[in-house]
Enzyme design. Structure first.
Site, PDB file in Angstrom:
ATOM      1  N   LYS A   1       1.058  -1.084  -0.145  1.00 33.44           N
ATOM      2  CA  LYS A   1       0.011  -0.006  -0.252  1.00 33.44           C
ATOM      3  C   LYS A   1       0.811   1.308   0.023  1.00 33.44           C
ATOM      4  CE  LYS A   1      -1.592   2.633   3.237  1.00 33.44           C
ATOM      5  NZ  LYS A   1      -1.661   3.994   2.600  1.00 33.44           N
TER       6      LYS A   1
ATOM      7  N   ALA B   1       4.850   9.412  14.506  1.00 34.54           N
ATOM      8  CA  ALA B   1       3.609   9.202  15.109  1.00 34.54           C
ATOM      9  C   ALA B   1       2.783   8.304  14.382  1.00 34.54           C
ATOM     10  CB  ALA B   1       2.806  10.522  14.734  1.00 34.54           C
ATOM     11  N   THR B   2       2.787   8.003  13.082  1.00 40.07           N
ATOM     12  CA  THR B   2       2.137   7.083  12.514  1.00 40.07           C
ATOM     13  C   THR B   2       2.748   5.430  12.941  1.00 40.07           C
ATOM     14  OG1 THR B   2       1.578   8.526  10.566  1.00 40.07           O
ATOM     15  CG2 THR B   2       1.024   5.983  10.277  1.00 40.07           C
TER      16      THR B   2
ATOM     17  N   GLU C   1      10.635   2.057  10.027  1.00 40.79           N
ATOM     18  CA  GLU C   1      11.585   2.975   9.487  1.00 40.79           C
ATOM     19  C   GLU C   1      11.051   4.434   9.591  1.00 40.79           C
ATOM     20  OE1 GLU C   1      13.608   5.778   8.294  1.00 40.79           O
ATOM     21  OE2 GLU C   1      13.585   4.932   6.131  1.00 40.79           O
TER      22      GLU C   1
ATOM     23  N   CYS D   1      14.467  10.930   5.276  1.00 43.46           N
ATOM     24  CA  CYS D   1      14.407  11.060   6.709  1.00 43.46           C
ATOM     25  C   CYS D   1      16.162  10.988   7.355  1.00 43.46           C
ATOM     26  CB  CYS D   1      13.683   9.856   7.103  1.00 43.46           C
ATOM     27  SG  CYS D   1      14.320   8.207   6.430  1.00 43.46           S
TER      28      CYS D   1
ATOM     29  N   GLU E   1      11.302  16.740  12.695  1.00 42.54           N
ATOM     30  CA  GLU E   1      11.729  16.443  11.557  1.00 42.54           C
ATOM     31  C   GLU E   1      10.883  17.539  10.402  1.00 42.54           C
ATOM     32  OE1 GLU E   1      12.548  12.387   8.963  1.00 42.54           O
ATOM     33  OE2 GLU E   1      10.690  12.642   9.775  1.00 42.54           O
TER      34      GLU E   1
END
Length: 489
Positions: A189, A245-246, A264, A297, A396
């Protein structure tokens, strides 16, 4: 403007299945703000169907039971089919992510396809037996006490893969192929608004003869689809790249059925420059700092500079950032393109305002890139005199906004570097190699460069603290999709 490409199906159990919902997700070109494609919004029911297909393909075979040579041959064809679609993938990647043409023809597309071939080679050489020995039973020293001990690498099962918007092709390859090498089955997904490339992946898998149910693709799926993929009892591993957060939510949902999470997540990676460093070769004077408009990231956007060279470094960096050519992604002279979306543009502009409000010194940029009425273009922006407690130093930003923090001495450098919820990447620069390696060892990060930039795609790639769980790329990535079990006779 040409009409957008419209796709109406998801790839489930080896076939395109017309979407149950008429809802379409718009894919917007970040450079023009024009709708370039529309894909169906996957439903939770379709997610269940895809997972059940992957579950059936895993438990009824033949994929997990194939020999390494058989799996490797199919993955070789999969890689070849991706290569045949390379130009299409480059065009799609630029259109949906705003990646520069040079980046699309490198790290975004060409390099992942090369990696796909290497994973196919690893599949052919995959040894499912990690240990075999004949040993004595410590409780029986007679000949009958001799025992054969075999340790097998068994595929972990059904894998949910949820990828982000910034490097969709790279991450689809470096999550999907290791899982397939190990003998797992996959449901992919991507981020809804950067789903177009996944259509190409599904077409390549079908053309390569990947068995039905082994590789499934859900397009346009929102958070509710991700929640099913993380919580479904038919899934054994969930591999996610995205925000911390996710990632917390994915981990919480995975825990309900004790499935393995591979996460990650975010980063705020420090790059430490000592006064005795070779400033001329310091890579941050290159626009690589802002690769893909800072949407990475592992990029080293928290710059720690020792006081004696602080002003010089800020001036040099400011001069370089003022010279960066902002422009359309397909122009080979462009050095920085747009952010991926309006949402990301607003987020980055919010962080810039936060930096101003908290007292950081705005040296360069700070607004919309001049000359662009359309497109999600932000000026290369530099903040100096930043305190590490400021929001722009702790969170971030995911945009072209590096922050410069002064320090005095080795101890303070390490303290500031570790004063972060993240621990993904880092770097240190000094002619004193003993000091450089000492600092590198004391900073908690999954990757670290010493007088160079860490090449995280060489692996193992992953983070400490809230930067995630698990490691990716090559043998380390394959190991995440393996369960060890012992046989005794």
């Amino acid at each position: 403007m040409s009409d957008p490409y419209v796709h109406d199906s998801h790839f489930i159990d080896g076939a395109w299945r017309r979407a149950r919902s008429d809802e379409l997700v718009d894919i917007v070109d970040p450079a023009t703000e024009e709708i370039v494609a529309r894909v169906p919004a996957a439903t939770t029911e379709e997610t269940d169907e895809a997972i059940r297909a992957a579950h059936r393909a895993f438990h009824e075979g033949p994929w997990p039971w194939m020999s390494p040579a058989e799996r490797g041959a199919i993955l070789q064809r999969f890689a070849q089919e991706l290569l045949a679609r390379k130009d299409e993938l480059i065009d799609v990647t630029i259109a949906e992510t705003g990646a520069l043409i040079g980046l699309a023809n490198g790290l975004q597309v060409a390099l992942p396809i090369e990696y796909a071939f290497r994973y196919a080679d690893m599949a052919r050489n995959f040894d499912a037996v990690s240990h075999a020995a004949i040993s004595g039973n410590p409780f029986d020293d007679s000949p009958a006490g001799r025992q054969t001990h075999v340790v097998q690498k068994a595929p972990a099962g059904v894998v949910s893969i949820i990828t982000p918007f910034n490097y969709p092709v790279l991450l689809a390859v470096n999550k999907g192929f290791p899982a397939l090498v190990a003998g797992c089955t996959v449901v992919l997904k991507p981020t809804p608004t950067t789903s177009w490339h996944a259509i190409v992946f599904a077409e390549a898998a079908a053309a390569a003869g990947v068995p039905d149910g082994v590789f499934n693709v859900l397009l346009g799926g929102g958070p509710e689809v991700g929640e099913v993929m993380a919580s479904h009892p038919g899934v054994d591993v969930v591999s996610f790249t995205g925000s911390t957060a996710t990632g917390r939510r994915v981990m919480e949902l995975a825990s309900r059925t004790v499935k393995k999470p591979i996460l990650e997540l975010g980063g705020k990676s420090p790059n430490i420059l000592f006064a005795d460093a070779d400033i001329e070769s310091w890579w941050l004077t290159d626009p690589g700092l802002l690769r893909h408009c800072g949407q990475g990231c592992g990029q080293l956007t928290r710059l720690l500079v020792e006081r004696p060279v602080y002003d010089e470094v800020v001036d040099r960096l400011a001069e370089r950032m003022r010279s960066i050519v902002v422009g359309p992604p397909r122009d080979p002279t462009t050095e920085q393109g747009p952010l991926v979306s309006r949402r990301q543009y607003d987020r980055v502009m919010g962080y810039i305002e936060s930096g101003k409000a908290e007292g950081a010194r705005l040296v360069v940029g700070g607004g919309r890139a001049p000359g662009f009425d359309k497109g999600f273009y932000v000026e290369p922006t530099l903040f100096a005199d930043v305190d590490n407690s400021m929001t722009i130093a702790q969170e971030e930003i995911f945009g072209p906004v590096p922050v410069v923090i002064p320090f005095e001495g080795e101890g303070e450098a390490v303290r500031i570097a570790n004063d972060s919820p993240f621990g993904l990447n880092g770097g240190v620069w000094s002619r004193d190699l003993d000091k450089a390696w000492r600092v590198a060892g004391r900073v908690r990060a999954g990757s670290f460069g010493v007088n160079t930039m860490a090449n995280v795609v060489k692996g193992p790639h992953g983070g400490f603290k809230q930067s995630g769980i698990g490691r990716e790329y090559w043998k380390w990535g394959i190991e995440e999709y393996v369960e060890y079990r012992g046989f005794y006779s």
